[in-house]
Scaffold this active site. Structure first.
Site, PDB file in Angstrom:
ATOM      1  N   GLN A 176      42.941  21.178 -35.825  1.00 26.63           N
ATOM      2  CA  GLN A 176      44.249  22.059 -36.141  1.00 26.63           C
ATOM      3  C   GLN A 176      44.942  21.404 -37.345  1.00 26.63           C
ATOM      4  O   GLN A 176      45.371  21.853 -38.107  1.00 26.63           O
ATOM      5  CB  GLN A 176      45.364  21.731 -34.663  1.00 26.63           C
ATOM      6  CG  GLN A 176      45.024  22.592 -33.900  1.00 26.63           C
ATOM      7  CD  GLN A 176      45.780  22.527 -32.312  1.00 26.63           C
ATOM      8  OE1 GLN A 176      46.986  21.841 -32.448  1.00 26.63           O
ATOM      9  NE2 GLN A 176      45.871  23.149 -31.368  1.00 26.63           N
ATOM     10  N   ASP A 325      38.237  21.093 -25.243  1.00 26.44           N
ATOM     11  CA  ASP A 325      38.890  22.023 -24.204  1.00 26.44           C
ATOM     12  C   ASP A 325      38.300  22.269 -22.905  1.00 26.44           C
ATOM     13  O   ASP A 325      38.784  22.880 -21.810  1.00 26.44           O
ATOM     14  CB  ASP A 325      39.137  23.352 -24.841  1.00 26.44           C
ATOM     15  CG  ASP A 325      40.216  23.299 -25.914  1.00 26.44           C
ATOM     16  OD1 ASP A 325      41.227  22.586 -25.855  1.00 26.44           O
ATOM     17  OD2 ASP A 325      40.200  24.025 -27.009  1.00 26.44           O
TER      18      ASP A 325
END
Length: 442
Positions: A176, A325
């Site tokens: 990100q 994740d």
């Protein structure tokens, strides 16, 4: 608040076509918004996070039409075509929406405030605001002291403008943050470079290439040329989400007599950590690339998995960015794997929607799993010993979608009925998860 009761299942069988990859969909929509002309995005996932990105760019003046299928059409306005919103913009609890949009807003000629939901408002933002300030963006945020250090949190007010190129060596591996800097680099004079300590998922780089950005890759260094308009590819198909697939892969591996085909899923090399670790654990997974639907920007294909006898392994620190994740569901797999599994360098899990080390450890201990966490030199590892048999319990989602889905899968293998306090958070990434699982279980 919606509680849920999970009863044991004997097997998982059939075929599943998953909603589009969340990470890819965010980036496809954002780049389409800052590219002149229309772009169609097929298999766009209707989860809360991606819909947050869609709504943010509508508030920034972009016309976006979503039909009743999974098609979204974005009418982009070019690099500097966004409009100043009339009021602060709410980004929900989507960290990807907030951090990547900050990169785009750094290059606009207006001031805007981004507000976040309760969970995201507690996640650190200095890692992304620091490099954007170095490039020339003016940013104000909520400051909180942590010992001798200050950290920043939403809401964030950003005033964009003329940016300068920088060369930035990232202290923490984060796709990100990397993406925010690269997108800000689209507006900077000269060449902006990002150096990663460990390679992270490369969806932004692939998408930038698809939109004809001036991008060069040199091992762990990515360089982008600024002040260059993008070109729309016209239509983009989003492959199935590999993170969503991970819950079905683990369920099929741990339930006897299972055989599951996951079709048209993303096979991006930077996201295949879950496949590699499961195969190392002894999972019977066959990967078949799809030449018919192989795209220039993202590889995709099918995964066939059958029930397997899993064994404990060591997951090294360098592997963690490629499966960050998927670590919660891998902890469920490790709970039923013969021997001991060690997850190294997992401290980033404490900075997700919730502290996932705490949420998963607390829940799995209730189900009879032996879990130990060890801290040393700012690094943290998790050690899990096989439980052989999970015991049903009352567990908590902690308001975290990946914790909730992981505990649903654990409940399928437990002895007795497992009760989860709240599953509404699953809609953040996979609204149809429980329905899809029900159609496959016996």
């Amino acid at each position: 608040m919606k509680p849920f009761l999970i009863k044991p299942a004997s097997s998982l069988k059939g075929e599943i076509l998953l909603p589009g990859d969340k990470s890819i969909a965010h980036r496809a929509l954002i780049l389409s918004a800052i590219t002149a002309g229309s772009t169609e995005i097929d298999n766009f996932p209707a989860n809360q996070d991606c819909l947050s990105t869609l709504k943010v760019f509508q508030k920034l003046g972009i016309k976006i039409i979503k039909d009743k299928t999974a098609m979204v059409t974005v009418y982009g306005r070019g690099l500097r075509g966004l409009k100043k919103p009339a009021a602060p913009i709410f980004v929900g609890d989507s960290g990807t929406t907030l951090r990547i949009t900050l990169g785009i807003l750094s290059g606009q000629n207006f001031r805007v405030t981004l507000k976040a939901g309760r969970s995201l408002s507690q996640r650190p933002m200095l890692r992304v605001t620091r490099p954007l300030r170095m490039m020339g963006a003016r940013i104000n945020s909520k400051l909180t002291a942590h010992g001798s250090k200050l950290e920043e949190y939403p809401p964030i007010t950003i005033t964009g403008g003329r940016l300068k190129a920088i060369s930035y060596k990232m202290p923490v591996a984060s796709a990100q943050v990397k993406s925010a800097i690269l997108l800000a680099g689209l507006y900077a004079r000269g060449l902006t470079a990002v150096v990663e300590p460990i390679k992270t998922r490369d969806h932004t780089e692939r998408m930038l290439k698809l939109f004809k950005a001036g991008l060069k890759l040199r091992e762990n260094k990515i360089v982008i040329k600024g002040n260059r308009e993008l070109t729309s590819p016209g239509r983009i198909y989003i492959p199935g989400d590999i993170s969503s697939a991970s819950f079905f892969l683990v369920a099929a591996a741990i339930l006897a007599d299972s055989e599951l085909l996951v079709s048209n899923v993303s096979l991006n090399p930077s996201r295949l950590g879950i496949i590699k670790v499961l195969q190392r654990m002894g999972a019977d997974i066959k990967v078949q690339s799809s030449k018919a639907r192989l795209q220039s920007y993202e590889p995709m294909g099918d995964l066939l998995i059958k029930s397997s006898a899993l064994r404990g392994v060591i997951i090294k620190r360098a592997e963690v960015p490629s499966l960050i994740d998927e670590l919660p569901i891998l902890m469920v797999a490790a709970s039923l794997a013969r021997g001991k599994t060690v997850f190294e360098g997992v401290e980033e899990l404490r900075l997700k929607e919730t502290d996932r080390i705490r949420s998963m450890s607390e829940n799995l201990r209730k189900m009879g799993v032996k879990i130990q966490t060890v801290k040393a030199d700012n690094c943290e590892k998790i050690i899990i010993k096989s439980a052989k048999q999970l015991i049903a319990a009352k567990v908590r989602s902690f308001g975290d979608h990946r914790t909730a889905m992981s505990m649903v899968v654990a409940g399928l293998k437990a002895r007795g009925a497992t009760f989860i306090d709240n599953i509404t958070c699953i809609d953040k990434s996979f609204p149809g998860f429980l329905r899809a699982l029900k159609n496959l279980t016996a």
